[in-house]
Design a protein around this motif. Sequence first.
Motif, short mmCIF file in Angstrom:
data_model
loop_
_atom_site.label_atom_id
_atom_site.label_comp_id
_atom_site.label_asym_id
_atom_site.label_seq_id
_atom_site.Cartn_x
_atom_site.Cartn_y
_atom_site.Cartn_z
N TYR A 152 0.84 -1.22 0.00
CA TYR A 152 0.00 0.00 0.00
C TYR A 152 0.87 1.26 0.00
O TYR A 152 0.73 2.15 0.84
CB TYR A 152 -1.03 0.01 1.14
CG TYR A 152 -0.58 -0.45 2.52
CD1 TYR A 152 0.11 0.39 3.40
CD2 TYR A 152 -0.88 -1.74 2.97
CE1 TYR A 152 0.50 -0.02 4.66
CE2 TYR A 152 -0.50 -2.17 4.23
CZ TYR A 152 0.19 -1.30 5.07
OH TYR A 152 0.57 -1.73 6.33
N HIS A 202 -1.86 -4.12 -2.57
CA HIS A 202 -2.77 -3.06 -2.15
C HIS A 202 -4.17 -3.66 -2.01
O HIS A 202 -4.39 -4.82 -2.34
CB HIS A 202 -2.79 -1.92 -3.19
CG HIS A 202 -2.90 -0.56 -2.60
ND1 HIS A 202 -1.99 0.44 -2.81
CD2 HIS A 202 -3.85 -0.01 -1.79
CE1 HIS A 202 -2.35 1.54 -2.17
NE2 HIS A 202 -3.50 1.28 -1.54
N ASP A 206 -8.89 0.58 0.32
CA ASP A 206 -8.01 1.55 0.98
C ASP A 206 -8.45 2.97 0.61
O ASP A 206 -8.40 3.36 -0.56
CB ASP A 206 -6.57 1.30 0.54
CG ASP A 206 -5.54 2.06 1.37
OD1 ASP A 206 -5.86 3.14 1.88
OD2 ASP A 206 -4.40 1.56 1.49
N HIS A 238 -6.48 0.50 4.93
CA HIS A 238 -5.06 0.83 4.91
C HIS A 238 -4.39 0.34 6.21
O HIS A 238 -4.98 0.43 7.29
CB HIS A 238 -4.89 2.35 4.81
CG HIS A 238 -3.49 2.79 4.56
ND1 HIS A 238 -2.88 2.66 3.35
CD2 HIS A 238 -2.58 3.38 5.39
CE1 HIS A 238 -1.65 3.16 3.42
NE2 HIS A 238 -1.44 3.58 4.66
#
Length: 267
Positions: A152, A202, A206, A238
């Motif tokens: 991320y 990721h 998020d 996140h």
Amino acid sequence: LNSATAKAENAEPATDDETIDSKLNMSQTSSTDFYIYKADPAKATGQGVVVVPGGGYYKLSMQYDGFKIAQYLRSIGVTAIVVKYRLPNGVREVPIEDAIAGLRYMREQAEVLGIDPQQVGMLGCSAGGHLTSLATHALAVAERPKFNILIYPSTGGDVWSNYRLQNCFERLLGKWRTQVDIENNSCENLVTPNTPPTLLMHTHEDTTVPSTITTEYYKALKRHGVRSALYLYPAGAHGWAGHDEWHYAEPAKRAIADWLEIEKNRK
């Protein structure tokens, strides 16, 4: 635990004393320390990873973006060091110096750590992913890590249009940053054919660092023919790294282990 302290002439002093909270978040860091997680020689792969925690350039999320990841790497035979780096306070060179120092330290100590100095990569989460990419591209090609793992990562692009992350960039570059400064520190613009092979991870959910930031970086890697892989999971906020309760924790761990195994056997 081994530690090293670095000084930068252009570093601005922190406004408060260094602190650490109950979740092992460090703030106002003013020295550089390396926390070493040496793999059991019986299962060691010979690889090393320099772990660079995130924290938006105002703190270091040492527990989950650092120590938990290092513990996992050690469990699969990969020696890791977690870098406690100095926060920039508007001077970007300061954390870059420290991330590079971690890479050089690991290579210099390769014999003691039981690793191959040519098998050392870097892993960064969130702002630590941005810092990992900045540090990588600040080095001469021959000095760069063998690979990068960016989780991320706030690597740049339209991430900086997010108000919260504008503050992140301000902490790195200072209040008087220009559009050129922003472009020069958006890491998709730094990618070349000499960027190391990169694993990107990721989640769609998020909202702190949009996943489109990672897909832009992936597209830059592909444009330049850099060996890369992208894992985009459908769920998870996140900061999921190091959280075993996250729904995709085990698949993500396997993805990292598979990537490391593949990279070990590539020249």
